[in-house]
Scaffold this motif. Sequence first.
Motif, short mmCIF file in Angstrom:
data_model
loop_
_atom_site.label_atom_id
_atom_site.label_comp_id
_atom_site.label_asym_id
_atom_site.label_seq_id
_atom_site.Cartn_x
_atom_site.Cartn_y
_atom_site.Cartn_z
N HIS A 88 0.84 -1.19 0.00
CA HIS A 88 0.00 0.00 0.00
C HIS A 88 0.88 1.24 0.00
CE1 HIS A 88 -3.32 -2.66 1.29
NE2 HIS A 88 -2.38 -3.24 2.00
N ALA A 89 0.56 2.16 -0.84
CA ALA A 89 1.31 3.42 -0.85
C ALA A 89 0.33 4.56 -0.62
CB ALA A 89 2.03 3.59 -2.18
N PHE A 90 0.57 5.30 0.43
CA PHE A 90 -0.21 6.51 0.67
C PHE A 90 0.72 7.70 0.46
CE2 PHE A 90 -2.50 3.29 2.99
CZ PHE A 90 -3.83 3.57 2.71
N SER A 91 0.47 8.44 -0.58
CA SER A 91 1.34 9.58 -0.87
C SER A 91 0.57 10.85 -0.61
CB SER A 91 1.82 9.53 -2.32
OG SER A 91 2.48 8.31 -2.55
N LEU A 92 0.81 11.44 0.54
CA LEU A 92 0.00 12.59 0.93
C LEU A 92 0.81 13.88 0.94
CD1 LEU A 92 -1.90 10.87 3.88
CD2 LEU A 92 -2.57 11.01 1.48
N GLY A 93 2.12 13.78 0.96
CA GLY A 93 2.93 14.99 1.07
C GLY A 93 3.89 15.15 -0.09
N ALA A 94 4.89 15.99 0.14
CA ALA A 94 5.99 16.28 -0.78
C ALA A 94 5.58 17.18 -1.93
CB ALA A 94 6.64 15.01 -1.32
N ARG A 95 6.55 17.88 -2.43
CA ARG A 95 6.36 18.78 -3.56
C ARG A 95 6.27 17.95 -4.84
NH1 ARG A 95 11.14 23.05 -5.27
NH2 ARG A 95 10.44 23.37 -7.40
N LEU A 96 7.14 16.95 -4.92
CA LEU A 96 7.09 15.99 -6.00
C LEU A 96 7.24 14.62 -5.37
CD1 LEU A 96 8.96 16.11 -9.38
CD2 LEU A 96 9.01 14.05 -8.01
N SER A 97 6.27 13.76 -5.64
CA SER A 97 6.32 12.44 -5.02
C SER A 97 6.25 11.39 -6.11
CB SER A 97 5.13 12.29 -4.07
OG SER A 97 5.02 10.94 -3.66
N ARG A 98 7.22 10.52 -6.10
CA ARG A 98 7.23 9.44 -7.07
C ARG A 98 7.32 8.14 -6.29
NH1 ARG A 98 7.56 7.93 -12.83
NH2 ARG A 98 8.98 6.18 -12.96
N SER A 99 6.37 7.27 -6.50
CA SER A 99 6.36 6.03 -5.75
C SER A 99 6.34 4.88 -6.75
CB SER A 99 5.11 6.03 -4.87
OG SER A 99 4.97 4.78 -4.26
N GLU A 100 7.31 4.00 -6.65
CA GLU A 100 7.40 2.91 -7.62
C GLU A 100 7.27 1.57 -6.92
OE1 GLU A 100 10.96 3.16 -9.94
OE2 GLU A 100 10.53 5.21 -10.63
N LEU A 101 6.60 0.65 -7.58
CA LEU A 101 6.56 -0.72 -7.08
C LEU A 101 6.96 -1.65 -8.22
CD1 LEU A 101 5.78 -2.93 -5.00
CD2 LEU A 101 3.53 -2.95 -6.06
N TRP A 102 8.02 -2.38 -8.01
CA TRP A 102 8.48 -3.37 -8.98
C TRP A 102 8.29 -4.72 -8.32
CZ3 TRP A 102 10.85 -1.66 -13.66
CH2 TRP A 102 11.10 -0.27 -13.72
N SER A 103 7.48 -5.55 -8.93
CA SER A 103 7.22 -6.82 -8.27
C SER A 103 7.36 -7.96 -9.27
CB SER A 103 5.80 -6.80 -7.69
OG SER A 103 5.45 -8.08 -7.26
N ARG A 104 8.02 -9.01 -8.80
CA ARG A 104 8.20 -10.15 -9.67
C ARG A 104 7.61 -11.37 -8.98
NH1 ARG A 104 11.26 -12.31 -13.91
NH2 ARG A 104 12.01 -14.39 -13.41
N LEU A 105 6.62 -11.97 -9.63
CA LEU A 105 6.00 -13.18 -9.10
C LEU A 105 6.77 -14.36 -9.67
CD1 LEU A 105 2.50 -11.70 -9.63
CD2 LEU A 105 3.30 -12.53 -7.43
N ALA A 106 7.63 -14.93 -8.81
CA ALA A 106 8.56 -15.93 -9.32
C ALA A 106 8.18 -17.35 -8.92
CB ALA A 106 9.98 -15.62 -8.81
N GLY A 107 7.17 -17.50 -8.04
CA GLY A 107 6.75 -18.84 -7.65
C GLY A 107 5.26 -19.01 -7.86
N GLU A 108 4.83 -20.21 -8.22
CA GLU A 108 3.42 -20.42 -8.54
C GLU A 108 2.51 -20.08 -7.37
OE1 GLU A 108 1.99 -23.77 -10.63
OE2 GLU A 108 3.87 -24.08 -11.71
N GLY A 109 1.35 -19.56 -7.71
CA GLY A 109 0.35 -19.29 -6.68
C GLY A 109 0.60 -18.02 -5.90
N GLY A 110 1.53 -17.22 -6.32
CA GLY A 110 1.81 -15.96 -5.63
C GLY A 110 0.70 -14.94 -5.87
N GLU A 111 0.62 -14.00 -4.97
CA GLU A 111 -0.42 -12.98 -5.10
C GLU A 111 0.13 -11.64 -4.70
OE1 GLU A 111 -3.92 -13.78 -2.80
OE2 GLU A 111 -4.75 -11.80 -3.21
N VAL A 112 -0.12 -10.62 -5.50
CA VAL A 112 0.27 -9.28 -5.09
C VAL A 112 -0.94 -8.37 -5.18
CG1 VAL A 112 1.19 -8.70 -7.38
CG2 VAL A 112 1.87 -7.34 -5.43
N ARG A 113 -1.19 -7.67 -4.07
CA ARG A 113 -2.23 -6.65 -4.07
C ARG A 113 -1.52 -5.32 -3.92
NH1 ARG A 113 -4.36 -7.56 0.59
NH2 ARG A 113 -3.26 -9.50 0.96
N ALA A 114 -1.56 -4.52 -4.95
CA ALA A 114 -0.84 -3.25 -4.91
C ALA A 114 -1.85 -2.13 -4.94
CB ALA A 114 0.09 -3.15 -6.10
#
Lengths: 451, 479
Positions: free
Chosen positions: A267-293
Amino acid sequence: MNAAETSLVAAFAPPAREPAWLGEARRSALARFEALGLPTARHEDWRFTSLAALGALPFARAPAGDPAVASALLARGAAPEGPRLVFVNGRLAPELSTRGGLPQGVILSSLAEALREVPEKVRPHLGRLARPEAHAFTAANAALFEDGGFVLLPRGAAIDAPLALVFVTDAPPPAPLRGAEEIRGQAAAAPAAVHPRTLVVAEEGARGIVEEVFVGRGASLTNAVTELVLADGAKVEHVRLQVEGPDTFHVGAVHAEQGAEATLGAHAFSLGARLSRSELWSRLAGEGGEVRANGLYMADGARISDHFTWVEHAVPRCTTAQTFKGILDGTARGVFSGRIRVLPGAQKTVAHQLSSSLLLSDDAIADTKPQLEIFADDVKCGHGGTVGQLDEASLFYLRSRGVPEADAKSLLIWAFASEMVGLVGAPALRARAKNLIAARLPAGARILEAA
Amino acid sequence: MSTAEQLKDLTEQKYRYGFVTEIEEDRIPKGLSEEIIRVISEKKGEPSFMLEWRLKAYRHWLTMQEPTWANVRYPKIDYQEVVYYSAPKQKRALGSMEEVDPELRKAFGKLGIPLEEQMRLAGVAVDAVFDSVSVATTYKKKLADLGIVFCSFSEAVREHPALVEKWLGSVVPYTDNFFATLNSAVFSDGSFVYVPKGVRCPMELSTYFRINAKDTGQFERTLIVADEDAYVSYLEGCTAPQRDENQLHAAVVELVALDGAQIKYSTVQNWYPGDAEGKGGIYNFVTKRGKAMARSKLSWTQVETGSAITWKYPSCILQGDDSVGEFYSVALTNHRQQADTGTKMIHIGKNTRSTIISKGISAGRGQNTYRGLVKMMKGATGARNYSQCDSLLIGDRCGAHTFPYIEVRNPTAKVEHEATTSKISEDQLFYCKQRGIPEEDAVSMIVNGFAKQVLKELPMEFAVEAQKLLGMSLEGSVG
């Protein structure tokens, strides 16, 4: 090279007592940063977010922050109770940290400590997911980080209390408009650059919640990199709460890798900053994995809030669910760019992506780029995007019931935003996120009371 | 026959229209230079403004770089190896269809589009472009009576220079992009349509393009202007003979819909896609764009089944208040075909509306990319967009990609985007089969159902051909 690039390169000073391999990695990352330079609008991943203002600033290594100031900043509602490590200007502040009561084997420490005490747990993962090769900010972080958090959830561990890493920046106020000459003459007041580096390792079947909080004041650059390693069957919730000051440039990248049946809630909550950059890099490398972004960003004034995700399905039977919401006012700009890649052979993938933006003013801007890249046929993938303003009919309904217009608007925005809070699992984090969101709404206090 | 075999059979189907027609040609040396451009312009007997425009474009082109952002891979093109002009030799002016070269007429016969029959049965005026020069134009008189100009581009340049000068480059300027600029410099021929104020064009206007001469790049230029409250529906269809070397095609289509006008532009594209290994095949780099003034409507419908590489984004600039843009597309990639296609909807005027329906079908090792932009500019108060992009995957070695860009600068604008990706449902297949419908027919039905939303937008004349094309490559597609 522009001023920011030059100053970051000049700030290179690897700590003396580090392992040789780390020094080597730092030097090669620095060379990479010099070769790459900061991204420009010609870079596809940065086409909506201009770094021109950042590029013009010469950054200095952050001075030692004032613990009193830091503790005052923490008191503004973002500070977690429970086990926490607080870093002020990139360095651990033991007097503000609490780390008692952790189950046997669970480690919550600074990265520098971990490198000294459990190097065998750090070395296999540090820099493995966040590769400096393609990303200038990641390269700068790899070369320049001083400290950050290290969390180890050993095999089978289950811990309910969120483990918090709090990064406080206490930087000098922004320079008033002056000539470049004068700025150079006053190096002491140069904006501060901090590069927090965090590594979270969840071993087989481990379960835990890790929270990263970013607060601060003054003109600064926060360039954070977090690596999350989830072994088979691990379940991790990672919450990023960014409430930095209005003169901060915040760039934060989270790199995750998940084994079989591993679940990540990011979860990313970006509420502040003049410039806010939020990155999520996710690699599902095993079967049955789950990502909630999930992500929620609120920006007003002339601020920019940019969310970028890149999820790679490398194996069959994995799931991605993404929801990102933006609330934009003033002349703020919100950017969402999300890519889901389903690699050849990753059958039975289920991936959904949703991006919604709310424009509250005539001059707010929303740029959305949801992307699917699919190389397997037996998949269910979809994405949706909407951009619009507050619903006229709902607003009218509330007003017809005697709710003043400003309150009605606040209510509707609250409803839009609180869905994102509801997606967070840990109750303590939900409550804090709610408070921070409400603090940004004119009628927020009353809404909270009523709720 | 087992399902797998059927699938193999059908996805390996050879290009049915692969043949070469021997026809005497008028060619110039290959390569590109100011000299070549002067030769092209001179051969076509163009007025000086045209030559100037071409040269300006060429000089600008020299400063440009070939774009690499598209999601397609192909060997580097040597632009000096391309022949920029070739025209079937005409001995004298032709008065009627009967005088057209029998070889040429036979070619159209093989394609299943006998001109006479079409003229008689469908009431379609056919401006047949064979390679680069129009050789047969029909139904001209009927159109002329209404004041409609429908002719080859070269003829328009000679006979209606004022109209051409006024509108050429008004939607796609010569500086627009690498391929459009190249086209501006060397375009060979194409169609020109002008529909005067208040006139409703009584028939579908159509052109069949064919790429014929070996190594000949084809650079079509089409300009359609619908004056105030006019209406026109234009059909474009393509098929090309089998080749070993890649052929370059960089067309430009400009549409201008003045206040209250409507233009409907439909395309069925079936150029040679290369063999099963991706050898040969047309490179199709097309710039299509329309400008819509107040209360006008632009509608693009395309069925893309051919070409080795497709790079095409028919776009609408919704400049006038209350203007409407539509984009309906079926893009199919099989074997090693690659398509990067979509649309741009630029909302400038108030209450402008746009709809995007894109259906991508990938089979074999095909790569299909939808790339689209919806931009709501500051003044687009009350504007509305709905986009839907669906992808169907057939086989596990193909790819389907969706890259929409949504840029909103006005809070009252509403934008919705939806995309889904799936394969043919086994439930649907099973249901059809247990009702006694053979698997192959069932798949064809399902695929046609998938594409129906778009196919129904095609004019009658094209709907049949489009369904046939889809069927040819896609029957028996079981994932």
